[in-house]
Design an enzyme around this catalytic site. Structure first.
Site, PDB file in Angstrom:
ATOM      1  N   CYS A   1       3.591  24.422 -31.475  1.00  0.00           N
ATOM      2  CA  CYS A   1       2.938  25.163 -32.454  1.00  0.00           C
ATOM      3  C   CYS A   1       3.280  26.568 -32.179  1.00  0.00           C
ATOM      4  O   CYS A   1       3.400  27.305 -33.147  1.00  0.00           O
ATOM      5  CB  CYS A   1       1.372  24.855 -32.549  1.00  0.00           C
ATOM      6  SG  CYS A   1       1.177  23.326 -33.367  1.00  0.00           S
TER       7      CYS A   1
ATOM      8  N   HIS B   1      -4.793  26.088 -36.726  1.00  0.00           N
ATOM      9  CA  HIS B   1      -4.817  24.976 -36.009  1.00  0.00           C
ATOM     10  C   HIS B   1      -6.224  24.133 -36.501  1.00  0.00           C
ATOM     11  O   HIS B   1      -6.958  24.649 -36.908  1.00  0.00           O
ATOM     12  CB  HIS B   1      -4.963  25.099 -34.458  1.00  0.00           C
ATOM     13  CG  HIS B   1      -3.905  25.114 -33.477  1.00  0.00           C
ATOM     14  ND1 HIS B   1      -3.473  25.933 -32.782  1.00  0.00           N
ATOM     15  CD2 HIS B   1      -2.946  23.915 -33.452  1.00  0.00           C
ATOM     16  CE1 HIS B   1      -2.362  25.597 -32.188  1.00  0.00           C
ATOM     17  NE2 HIS B   1      -1.909  24.243 -32.572  1.00  0.00           N
TER      18      HIS B   1
ATOM     19  N   ARG C   1       3.359  21.210 -21.840  1.00  0.00           N
ATOM     20  CA  ARG C   1       2.797  20.294 -20.945  1.00  0.00           C
ATOM     21  C   ARG C   1       2.787  18.717 -21.069  1.00  0.00           C
ATOM     22  O   ARG C   1       2.906  17.857 -20.230  1.00  0.00           O
ATOM     23  CB  ARG C   1       1.078  20.449 -21.221  1.00  0.00           C
ATOM     24  CG  ARG C   1       0.763  19.949 -22.457  1.00  0.00           C
ATOM     25  CD  ARG C   1      -0.936  20.273 -22.893  1.00  0.00           C
ATOM     26  NE  ARG C   1      -0.871  20.382 -24.231  1.00  0.00           N
ATOM     27  CZ  ARG C   1      -0.851  19.114 -25.125  1.00  0.00           C
ATOM     28  NH1 ARG C   1      -0.926  18.166 -24.399  1.00  0.00           N
ATOM     29  NH2 ARG C   1      -1.051  19.213 -26.352  1.00  0.00           N
TER      30      ARG C   1
ATOM     31  N   GLU D   1      -5.230  31.146 -35.994  1.00  0.00           N
ATOM     32  CA  GLU D   1      -4.518  31.861 -34.903  1.00  0.00           C
ATOM     33  C   GLU D   1      -4.225  33.235 -34.863  1.00  0.00           C
ATOM     34  O   GLU D   1      -3.659  33.717 -35.898  1.00  0.00           O
ATOM     35  CB  GLU D   1      -3.492  30.973 -34.462  1.00  0.00           C
ATOM     36  CG  GLU D   1      -3.619  29.642 -34.178  1.00  0.00           C
ATOM     37  CD  GLU D   1      -4.427  29.325 -32.645  1.00  0.00           C
ATOM     38  OE1 GLU D   1      -4.491  30.251 -32.052  1.00  0.00           O
ATOM     39  OE2 GLU D   1      -4.757  28.208 -32.594  1.00  0.00           O
TER      40      GLU D   1
END
Ligand code: PCA
Length: 202
Positions: free
Chosen positions: A141, A167, A88, A78
């Site tokens: 995250c 990730h 979400r 990342e």
């Protein structure tokens, strides 16, 4: 040198989280680096509180946080964390913030201070699927990635702690009966994290 490597507990109905499964599989030493492994809760703020307490206790030179990215087909290094929570799904304590800053008044974004391109190149050289990712999402995250970078620039400024986020895909036992969903063997994810630590440790 000390490297703190964190993984998350399972969330979103999964029974395991490959991030902590892989972190658990790391050796206690990689080269000259002492590896400190930690499971953190998939919970807004609490994840960072326990991580920050650990930093105060052990004073690592680097913090590498690892999380599950369901559906990913590669290790994702990342690049950027943003100052926004927009979940979400609820986290493991039922928090589901919408378009809410993580730190009011904090910068909009931080870049990883891990050598992400060098890690990507080392992984690709070993034949592993790895890529730079320009979004860690807007869930826990990203929250942890942003918060640790923020702490390194504020509370821990001058200590020279580098930090960032990786990730990882599902492991095969999570995708049984779903051949369309990509996965990566756990031992490959562990190998990738070993390489990431070696490169980050310089
Ligand atoms: N993955 C989630 C949070 C915990 C995890 O392992 C994410 O990508 O935000």
């Amino acid at each position: 040198m000390k490297i703190l490597v964190t993984g998350f507990d399972p969330f979103g109905g999964e029974k395991i989280n490959p991030s902590y499964e892989a972190v658990k599989g790391l050796p206690d030493r990689i080269g000259d680096a002492e590896i400190i492994k930690m499971e953190i809760p998939t919970v807004r703020y609490r994840s960072v509180d326990v991580l920050s307490e650990k930093i105060d206790e052990i004073w690592p030179d680097a913090v590498i946080s690892v999380g599950q990215a369901g559906g990913a087909n590669a290790i994702r290094l990342e690049r950027v964390a943003v100052n926004l929570d927009d979940y979400r799904i609820p986290d493991n304590d039922g928090n589901q913030p919408v378009d809410t800053p993580i730190y009011v008044g904090g910068p909009s974004a931080y870049f990883s201070t891990l050598p992400i391109k060098a890690i990507r190149d080392a992984l690709v050289d070993k034949g592993m699927a790895a890529e730079i990712s320009n979004s860690a999402g807007l869930f826990v995250c990203n929250h942890v990635f942003y918060s640790v970078r923020h702490l390194c620039d504020t509370k821990y400024a001058g200590k020279g702690i580098i930090s960032g986020f990786i990730h990882v895909p599902f492991i095969p036992e999570q995708t049984l009966g779903k051949p369309e969903v990509p996965s990566m063997p756990l031992e490959d994810i562990v190998k990738a994290l070993v390489t990431a630590v070696e490169v980050a440790a310089g």
